[in-house]
Design a protein around this motif. Structure first.
Motif, short mmCIF file in Angstrom:
data_model
loop_
_atom_site.label_atom_id
_atom_site.label_comp_id
_atom_site.label_asym_id
_atom_site.label_seq_id
_atom_site.Cartn_x
_atom_site.Cartn_y
_atom_site.Cartn_z
N GLY A 21 -21.97 -32.29 11.91
CA GLY A 21 -21.03 -32.96 13.10
C GLY A 21 -19.94 -32.43 13.31
N GLY A 22 -19.52 -31.13 12.93
CA GLY A 22 -18.35 -30.52 13.23
C GLY A 22 -17.02 -31.12 12.70
N TRP A 23 -17.13 -31.76 11.49
CA TRP A 23 -15.69 -32.13 10.92
C TRP A 23 -15.40 -31.05 9.87
CZ3 TRP A 23 -15.22 -38.11 9.63
CH2 TRP A 23 -15.78 -38.79 10.85
N LEU A 24 -14.10 -30.78 10.32
CA LEU A 24 -13.74 -29.81 9.14
C LEU A 24 -12.50 -30.65 8.56
CD1 LEU A 24 -13.18 -27.24 7.60
CD2 LEU A 24 -11.93 -26.27 9.83
N THR A 25 -12.80 -31.10 7.35
CA THR A 25 -11.62 -32.11 7.06
C THR A 25 -10.77 -31.86 5.72
OG1 THR A 25 -13.46 -33.45 5.51
CG2 THR A 25 -13.33 -34.14 7.71
N GLY A 26 -11.54 -31.02 4.76
CA GLY A 26 -10.91 -30.85 3.61
C GLY A 26 -11.08 -32.14 2.67
N GLY A 27 -12.16 -32.98 2.95
CA GLY A 27 -12.27 -34.27 2.36
C GLY A 27 -12.85 -33.90 0.83
N PHE A 28 -12.78 -34.98 0.10
CA PHE A 28 -13.24 -34.97 -1.36
C PHE A 28 -14.73 -35.32 -1.37
CE2 PHE A 28 -11.22 -33.97 -5.23
CZ PHE A 28 -12.17 -34.51 -6.20
N ALA A 29 -15.53 -34.75 -2.13
CA ALA A 29 -16.94 -34.92 -2.30
C ALA A 29 -16.92 -36.24 -3.31
CB ALA A 29 -17.89 -33.90 -2.78
N TRP A 30 -16.95 -37.21 -2.94
CA TRP A 30 -17.15 -38.58 -3.59
C TRP A 30 -15.95 -39.05 -4.64
CZ3 TRP A 30 -19.20 -41.62 -0.75
CH2 TRP A 30 -19.46 -43.09 -1.00
N ASP A 31 -16.43 -40.00 -5.58
CA ASP A 31 -15.44 -40.55 -6.32
C ASP A 31 -14.69 -39.54 -7.45
OD1 ASP A 31 -14.10 -42.49 -7.78
OD2 ASP A 31 -15.71 -43.68 -8.21
N HIS A 32 -13.46 -39.75 -7.29
CA HIS A 32 -12.28 -38.97 -7.90
C HIS A 32 -12.71 -38.86 -9.55
CE1 HIS A 32 -10.60 -39.13 -4.00
NE2 HIS A 32 -9.91 -38.27 -4.17
N GLU A 33 -12.78 -40.30 -9.93
CA GLU A 33 -12.79 -40.42 -11.32
C GLU A 33 -14.06 -39.63 -11.93
OE1 GLU A 33 -12.18 -42.85 -9.10
OE2 GLU A 33 -10.27 -43.95 -10.00
N GLY A 77 -6.03 -32.04 -13.07
CA GLY A 77 -7.19 -31.30 -12.69
C GLY A 77 -7.66 -31.90 -11.54
N VAL A 78 -7.91 -32.99 -11.56
CA VAL A 78 -8.66 -33.82 -10.27
C VAL A 78 -7.69 -33.71 -9.00
CG1 VAL A 78 -9.62 -35.79 -9.26
CG2 VAL A 78 -9.90 -35.48 -11.85
N ARG A 79 -6.26 -33.87 -9.32
CA ARG A 79 -5.28 -33.88 -8.41
C ARG A 79 -5.24 -32.31 -7.74
NH1 ARG A 79 -2.74 -37.68 -11.65
NH2 ARG A 79 -2.61 -39.66 -10.69
N ALA A 80 -5.31 -31.36 -8.54
CA ALA A 80 -5.42 -30.09 -8.18
C ALA A 80 -6.51 -29.74 -7.55
CB ALA A 80 -5.41 -29.18 -9.45
N MET A 81 -7.46 -30.28 -7.52
CA MET A 81 -8.88 -30.13 -6.91
C MET A 81 -8.61 -30.66 -5.28
SD MET A 81 -12.78 -31.22 -7.99
CE MET A 81 -14.17 -30.88 -6.88
N VAL A 82 -8.10 -31.98 -5.43
CA VAL A 82 -7.56 -32.63 -4.14
C VAL A 82 -6.73 -31.51 -3.24
CG1 VAL A 82 -6.51 -34.44 -3.00
CG2 VAL A 82 -7.98 -35.06 -5.27
N ASP A 83 -6.06 -31.20 -3.94
CA ASP A 83 -5.05 -29.93 -3.19
C ASP A 83 -5.89 -29.01 -2.52
OD1 ASP A 83 -2.96 -31.65 -3.51
OD2 ASP A 83 -2.13 -30.61 -5.27
N ALA A 84 -6.57 -28.25 -3.50
CA ALA A 84 -7.62 -27.13 -3.01
C ALA A 84 -8.48 -27.50 -2.00
CB ALA A 84 -8.60 -26.43 -4.34
N MET A 85 -9.12 -28.55 -2.16
CA MET A 85 -9.90 -29.12 -1.01
C MET A 85 -9.27 -29.13 0.50
SD MET A 85 -13.33 -29.79 -1.97
CE MET A 85 -14.20 -30.19 -3.16
N GLY A 86 -7.99 -29.65 0.34
CA GLY A 86 -7.28 -29.91 1.55
C GLY A 86 -6.79 -28.48 2.18
N SER A 87 -6.50 -27.60 1.12
CA SER A 87 -6.10 -26.39 1.64
C SER A 87 -7.22 -25.46 2.38
CB SER A 87 -5.67 -25.19 0.21
OG SER A 87 -6.72 -24.82 -0.38
N SER A 88 -8.47 -25.82 2.07
CA SER A 88 -9.80 -25.12 2.94
C SER A 88 -9.46 -25.33 4.21
CB SER A 88 -11.02 -25.64 2.39
OG SER A 88 -11.12 -26.95 2.52
#
Length: 464
Positions: free
Chosen positions: A80-92, A102-113
């Motif tokens: 769909g052409g969405w470049l979001t840096g979003g998270f792949a499902w439930d953080h927990e 580590g999960v918060r670091a992954m959120v930051d890394a996803m966003g940086s993409s």
């Protein structure tokens, strides 16, 4: 504009290829046995990003990518052409392989993409109709509004407070006209792209770095040190699987990741008077908080693309035929278009297509490399692969080169989950889940203040 929505061009991979004048010229297939330092299976975003970072980091490496069709045939050329840096499902769920930091670091890394992809596109001259914008997820009834507020608080807990906010009804109306909108969740630092332009541009760049892309070369078996194909054998100490939704087509992998179907339609270019009614001048990527949610974009030339699940899953992990959706799915997507954008209800539908995305049993993306066997993988993006694939490619590069980095320590690295149930259980489960989602959406549309218990049951059914 015509009110006649039929006949519609269907399949042919996706509209995005029609938009760029058709499919790319075919690349040569494998023509016998070869050796390499790294063999990548799958020439979509994941495989191409991995090859890109490997060659940038270690130009001397001999890297080959094996592709059953052509580069960008799968979700990379159909999304769909969405470049979001979003998270792949439930953080927990990632806490099983790490801690909260580590999960918060992954959120930051996803966003940086997002910034990383746009930086590479600019540096490498890839024109992909990129438009920096925000993401708007609209709530159109009280139950959706309840779900929206819960989601906002959840995301803030996991480190997204700086890029996420709630919009009031009047704020939404000032941006876009969607009937019944009560509010929206806005997410900053995202972009709209043309998917086929991005994947084809990336393939050209990777080839320019010296990577061989062998198309029309079907992998029939993977083993430590080798990938067997219908055109020959590739011997390499590192074999990386980057097949995402097509993983189920590999022998013995039918239950590893479920190929979930998603489909889209796209209108003809809309005239100025229609856009005056709709608004959408910020060209945000737009979705909703329905249980069976949709995803939309306003394209470069003023079309509306609408995506959603439709027929969610085919018995036996079967794959669609070159992106051809079923008529009921097309009608369903037209209903979404008419509901959210009634000013465009008389627009001609120019194209409809579908494709698959990979869903692990716990709905969480993973990346990894077994140092003992040299076999690696990445995928299970659950619909946010445009950005996640870039992070996966950077991570696979570090793992392949034996680096201990912040990326290789993220909690999605090395996660393994149980396989999906045998048929017909997984067919019954996924079909049942979406039947409950649709029933829940119908009940919520009647105005109840809280989310439907039917949808809750649907989530429970498959661990969604």
């Amino acid at each position: 504009m015509s009110s006649n929505n039929w006949p519609i061009t269907t399949g042919e991979i996706s509209f995005w290829y029609q938009d760029i004048g058709g499919f790319p010229p075919p690349r040569p297939s494998l023509d016998g046995d070869v050796t390499a330092d790294v063999c990548i299976v799958g020439a979509g975003y994941t495989g191409l990003w991995t090859a890109y970072y490997l060659k940038k980091s270690a130009p001397e490496l001999k890297v080959i990518i094996l592709e059953a069709e052509f580069a960008g045939f799968g979700a990379s050329g159909r999304n769909g052409g969405w470049l979001t840096g979003g998270f792949a499902w439930d953080h927990e769920r990632y806490l099983s392989n790490g801690d909260a930091a580590g999960v918060r670091a992954m959120v930051d890394a996803m966003g940086s993409s997002v910034d990383e992809i746009l930086s590479v596109a600019s540096a490498e001259g890839i024109d992909a109709d990129i438009h920096r914008t925000s993401e708007l997820l609209i709530a159109t009834n009280p139950a959706q509004l309840h779900r929206m507020n819960t989601e906002i608080e959840h995301r803030k807990t996991w480190g997204e407070a700086g890029r996420i906010r709630a919009l009031r009804q009047e704020d939404v109306a000032a941006r876009i006209s969607i009937p019944g909108a009560l509010g929206a969740m806005e997410i900053d630092n995202v972009a709209r792209i043309q998917p086929a332009k991005l994947v084809q541009g990336l393939a050209r760049v990777v080839e320019g770095l010296g990577v061989r892309i062998a198309e029309q070369t079907k992998v029939i078996a993977l083993e430590p040190g080798a990938a067997k194909t219908d055109k020959g054998r590739v011997t390499a100490p590192i074999i990386l699987r980057a097949t995402e939704g097509f993983t189920a087509t590999l022998p013995g992998s039918e239950r590893d990741w479920l190929p979930l179907n998603s489909a889209q339609i796209i209108t003809e270019p809309l005239p100025p008077e229609v856009w005056q009614q709709i608004g959408w001048n910020g060209r945000e990527i737009v979705g909703d908080f329905a249980n069976a949610y949709c995803y939309c974009q306003r394209t470069r030339e003023g079309r509306i693309a609408v995506g959603g699940r439709g027929l969610p899953y085919r018995l036996g992990s079967q794959i669609d035929h070159r992106g051809t959706p079923d008529p009921d799915t097309i009608r369903h997507l037209i209903q979404i278009l008419n509901r959210h954008f009634p000013a465009a209800s008389k627009a001609r539908i120019d194209h409809a297509w579908c494709g698959v995305l990979a869903v692990p049993r716990d709905w969480c993306a993973t990346v990894g490399l077994d140092p003992k066997t040299g076999l690696g993988w990445a995928g299970g993006y659950v619909g946010v692969g445009v950005s996640t694939s870039n992070l996966a490619g950077r991570t696979l590069c570090d793992l392949t080169l034996g680096r201990d980095t912040n990326l290789t320590r993220l909690p999605w690295v090395g996660r393994r989950v149980r396989r999906w149930e045998p048929e017909p259980l997984r067919w019954m489960g996924v079909r049942g889940m979406y039947a409950l989602f649709n029933a829940g959406d119908r009940r919520e549309a009647k105005g109840g203040p809280t989310p439907s218990r039917l949808a809750t049951l649907g989530h429970w059914l498959t661990g969604h």
